[in-house]
Design a protein around this motif. Structure first.
Motif, PDB file in Angstrom:
ATOM      1  N   GLN A   1     -11.634   4.513 -10.204  1.00 53.53           N
ATOM      2  CA  GLN A   1     -10.285   5.088 -10.264  1.00 53.53           C
ATOM      3  C   GLN A   1      -9.524   4.725  -8.997  1.00 53.53           C
ATOM      4  O   GLN A   1     -10.014   4.934  -7.892  1.00 53.53           O
ATOM      5  CB  GLN A   1     -10.348   6.611 -10.408  1.00 53.53           C
ATOM      6  CG  GLN A   1      -8.987   7.273 -10.544  1.00 53.53           C
ATOM      7  CD  GLN A   1      -9.096   8.775 -10.749  1.00 53.53           C
ATOM      8  OE1 GLN A   1     -10.159   9.345 -10.563  1.00 53.53           O
ATOM      9  NE2 GLN A   1      -8.006   9.414 -11.138  1.00 53.53           N
ATOM     10  N   PRO A   2      -8.325   4.151  -9.136  1.00 52.43           N
ATOM     11  CA  PRO A   2      -7.555   3.795  -7.931  1.00 52.43           C
ATOM     12  C   PRO A   2      -7.193   5.029  -7.129  1.00 52.43           C
ATOM     13  O   PRO A   2      -6.871   6.084  -7.682  1.00 52.43           O
ATOM     14  CB  PRO A   2      -6.309   3.097  -8.499  1.00 52.43           C
ATOM     15  CG  PRO A   2      -6.210   3.556  -9.909  1.00 52.43           C
ATOM     16  CD  PRO A   2      -7.608   3.815 -10.376  1.00 52.43           C
ATOM     17  N   LEU A   3      -7.222   4.904  -5.805  1.00 49.46           N
ATOM     18  CA  LEU A   3      -6.872   6.024  -4.943  1.00 49.46           C
ATOM     19  C   LEU A   3      -5.368   6.232  -4.884  1.00 49.46           C
ATOM     20  O   LEU A   3      -4.897   7.357  -4.705  1.00 49.46           O
ATOM     21  CB  LEU A   3      -7.432   5.790  -3.535  1.00 49.46           C
ATOM     22  CG  LEU A   3      -8.963   5.747  -3.446  1.00 49.46           C
ATOM     23  CD1 LEU A   3      -9.397   5.474  -2.018  1.00 49.46           C
ATOM     24  CD2 LEU A   3      -9.570   7.051  -3.930  1.00 49.46           C
ATOM     25  N   ALA A   4      -4.601   5.172  -5.015  1.00 48.93           N
ATOM     26  CA  ALA A   4      -3.142   5.300  -5.020  1.00 48.93           C
ATOM     27  C   ALA A   4      -2.680   5.933  -6.334  1.00 48.93           C
ATOM     28  O   ALA A   4      -3.201   5.617  -7.403  1.00 48.93           O
ATOM     29  CB  ALA A   4      -2.489   3.931  -4.842  1.00 48.93           C
ATOM     30  N   ALA A   5      -1.705   6.824  -6.233  1.00 51.66           N
ATOM     31  CA  ALA A   5      -1.154   7.480  -7.421  1.00 51.66           C
ATOM     32  C   ALA A   5      -0.140   6.541  -8.071  1.00 51.66           C
ATOM     33  O   ALA A   5       1.062   6.628  -7.833  1.00 51.66           O
ATOM     34  CB  ALA A   5      -0.508   8.806  -7.047  1.00 51.66           C
ATOM     35  N   LEU A   6      -0.631   5.624  -8.895  1.00 51.58           N
ATOM     36  CA  LEU A   6       0.218   4.578  -9.446  1.00 51.58           C
ATOM     37  C   LEU A   6       1.244   5.099 -10.444  1.00 51.58           C
ATOM     38  O   LEU A   6       2.241   4.424 -10.714  1.00 51.58           O
ATOM     39  CB  LEU A   6      -0.658   3.520 -10.138  1.00 51.58           C
ATOM     40  CG  LEU A   6      -1.708   2.840  -9.245  1.00 51.58           C
ATOM     41  CD1 LEU A   6      -2.505   1.837 -10.058  1.00 51.58           C
ATOM     42  CD2 LEU A   6      -1.055   2.154  -8.061  1.00 51.58           C
TER      43      LEU A   6
ATOM     44  N   ILE B   1      -2.339  -2.974  -9.050  1.00 55.97           N
ATOM     45  CA  ILE B   1      -3.754  -3.345  -9.152  1.00 55.97           C
ATOM     46  C   ILE B   1      -4.340  -2.967 -10.503  1.00 55.97           C
ATOM     47  O   ILE B   1      -5.411  -3.451 -10.868  1.00 55.97           O
ATOM     48  CB  ILE B   1      -4.580  -2.692  -8.027  1.00 55.97           C
ATOM     49  CG1 ILE B   1      -4.455  -1.160  -8.096  1.00 55.97           C
ATOM     50  CG2 ILE B   1      -4.145  -3.197  -6.673  1.00 55.97           C
ATOM     51  CD1 ILE B   1      -5.343  -0.442  -7.101  1.00 55.97           C
ATOM     52  N   SER B   2      -3.662  -2.100 -11.249  1.00 58.12           N
ATOM     53  CA  SER B   2      -4.156  -1.705 -12.566  1.00 58.12           C
ATOM     54  C   SER B   2      -3.790  -2.698 -13.649  1.00 58.12           C
ATOM     55  O   SER B   2      -4.277  -2.574 -14.779  1.00 58.12           O
ATOM     56  CB  SER B   2      -3.609  -0.324 -12.935  1.00 58.12           C
ATOM     57  OG  SER B   2      -2.191  -0.335 -12.926  1.00 58.12           O
ATOM     58  N   ASP B   3      -2.938  -3.692 -13.338  1.00 57.98           N
ATOM     59  CA  ASP B   3      -2.573  -4.699 -14.331  1.00 57.98           C
ATOM     60  C   ASP B   3      -3.803  -5.513 -14.725  1.00 57.98           C
ATOM     61  O   ASP B   3      -4.671  -5.805 -13.892  1.00 57.98           O
ATOM     62  CB  ASP B   3      -1.486  -5.620 -13.768  1.00 57.98           C
ATOM     63  CG  ASP B   3      -0.921  -6.547 -14.832  1.00 57.98           C
ATOM     64  OD1 ASP B   3       0.078  -6.171 -15.469  1.00 57.98           O
ATOM     65  OD2 ASP B   3      -1.490  -7.635 -15.029  1.00 57.98           O
TER      66      ASP B   3
ATOM     67  N   VAL C   1       0.854  -1.192   0.000  1.00 55.10           N
ATOM     68  CA  VAL C   1       0.000   0.000   0.000  1.00 55.10           C
ATOM     69  C   VAL C   1       0.893   1.246   0.000  1.00 55.10           C
ATOM     70  O   VAL C   1       2.102   1.162   0.222  1.00 55.10           O
ATOM     71  CB  VAL C   1      -0.952   0.028   1.217  1.00 55.10           C
ATOM     72  CG1 VAL C   1      -1.831  -1.206   1.245  1.00 55.10           C
ATOM     73  CG2 VAL C   1      -0.168   0.134   2.519  1.00 55.10           C
ATOM     74  N   ASP C   2       0.256   2.403  -0.244  1.00 51.93           N
ATOM     75  CA  ASP C   2       0.938   3.678  -0.069  1.00 51.93           C
ATOM     76  C   ASP C   2       0.085   4.562   0.827  1.00 51.93           C
ATOM     77  O   ASP C   2      -0.812   4.067   1.516  1.00 51.93           O
ATOM     78  CB  ASP C   2       1.225   4.341  -1.420  1.00 51.93           C
ATOM     79  CG  ASP C   2      -0.031   4.833  -2.128  1.00 51.93           C
ATOM     80  OD1 ASP C   2      -1.151   4.522  -1.653  1.00 51.93           O
ATOM     81  OD2 ASP C   2       0.100   5.521  -3.152  1.00 51.93           O
TER      82      ASP C   2
END
Length: 291
Positions: A252-257, A171-173, A149-150
């Motif tokens: 939309q993921p909350l982490a800034a990937l 997680i975007s993979d 996590v971040d």
């Protein structure tokens, strides 16, 4: 008359050889994991060497920071500290109230798990997979399947470990999925990657499912892979087409990937009890041998 230049290998022979080699690699793919791990361990020092120029540039940028910049950063950090202190006071009250409710319900309180901060050394250049390489490996106790996590939410999970480094699948993979629940109504779903850093999708969502734009998705804890309660994504669109059997839901993921640098490796809550049990067994064995 003989040709001056002899003919090379025919295209049919090359195609047949390529097909045979492909079939051999497909069959032996599962048995090549130890070889990949060994090669990764051997190449880990090279990754550290390749990371030296970036580390030197970061050190130079920090060394040449001006006094005014440091003063502004200090002022901003002080403001954030005051805000965080106020939030911490409110969270402490909620934690105490939550503990009292758990006591009334007879539910155990989750202990703080082991955590280690890791730095991103490398970002994947593979167009078909999205992963990053961290500067912690088997020596730190990192294991395959470990959640990462971040500061904003879930980033991914460890898929490969060497002695000094580890590879994290984001997680975007397109091959990644994580069980989640909607915080508003506890509806349980599964979020899948799309291959795009800022877009996730929820497959096979029934049209009657109560899900709205803006809903917060957190990890549900199902599957015993990701701990429960970590933020994952926020619903961005919900499309219910009469011609489709399921609703089309994107998040939309909350982490800034696209700009992660420091991540947090999380260990399960029961790792310390297991370690204590192993220590007790080893102590008993030592006592029996001494007797």
């Amino acid at each position: 008359m003989k040709p001056i230049f002899a003919r090379g290998i025919s295209n049919q022979f090359r195609l047949t050889l390529a097909i045979i080699l492909s079939v051999i690699l497909i069959v032996a793919n599962g048995r090549l994991d130890p070889v990949r791990k060994s090669i990764s361990s051997v190449l880990s020092p090279l990754q550290y060497v390749a990371n030296i120029p970036g580390a030197m540039l970061d050190w130079s940028a920090e060394s040449f920071a001006t006094r005014n910049m440091l003063a502004k950063q200090n002022k901003e950090l002080l403001r954030q500290q005051l805000l965080m202190s106020e939030r911490l006071q409110r969270f402490e009250h909620l934690r105490q109230e939550n503990d009292r409710l758990r006591d009334l319900l007879g539910s155990p309180v989750h202990m703080d798990s082991k955590k280690v901060v890791a730095e991103v050394m490398e970002v994947a250049s593979d167009p078909y997979h999205q992963y990053v390489v961290l500067n912690h490996g088997a020596r730190t106790g990192v294991f395959v399947g470990q959640p990462v996590v971040d500061a904003q939410g879930v980033v991914g999970q460890v898929v490969q470990v060497s002695e000094l480094t580890s590879r994290v699948l984001l997680i975007s993979d397109a091959t990644h999925g994580i069980p989640v629940r909607v915080t508003r109504n506890d509806v349980r779903l599964v979020v899948n990657g799309t291959g795009v850093l800022d877009e996730l999708e929820l497959k096979y969502v029934s049209k009657s499912t109560d899900i709205l734009v803006g809903d917060l998705l957190v990890s549900s804890g199902l599957g015993n892979r990701f701990p429960e309660g970590y933020p994952v994504a926020r619903v961005m669109s919900v499309v219910k087409d009469d011609g489709q059997s399921y609703a089309t839901v994107t998040a939309q993921p909350l982490a800034a990937l696209d700009r992660i640098r420091y991540l947090l490796l999380i260990w399960p809550d029961d790792i310390e009890p297991q370690q204590e049990a192993e220590d007790e067994l080893s102590d008993e064995a030592i006592i029996e041998v001494s007797e």
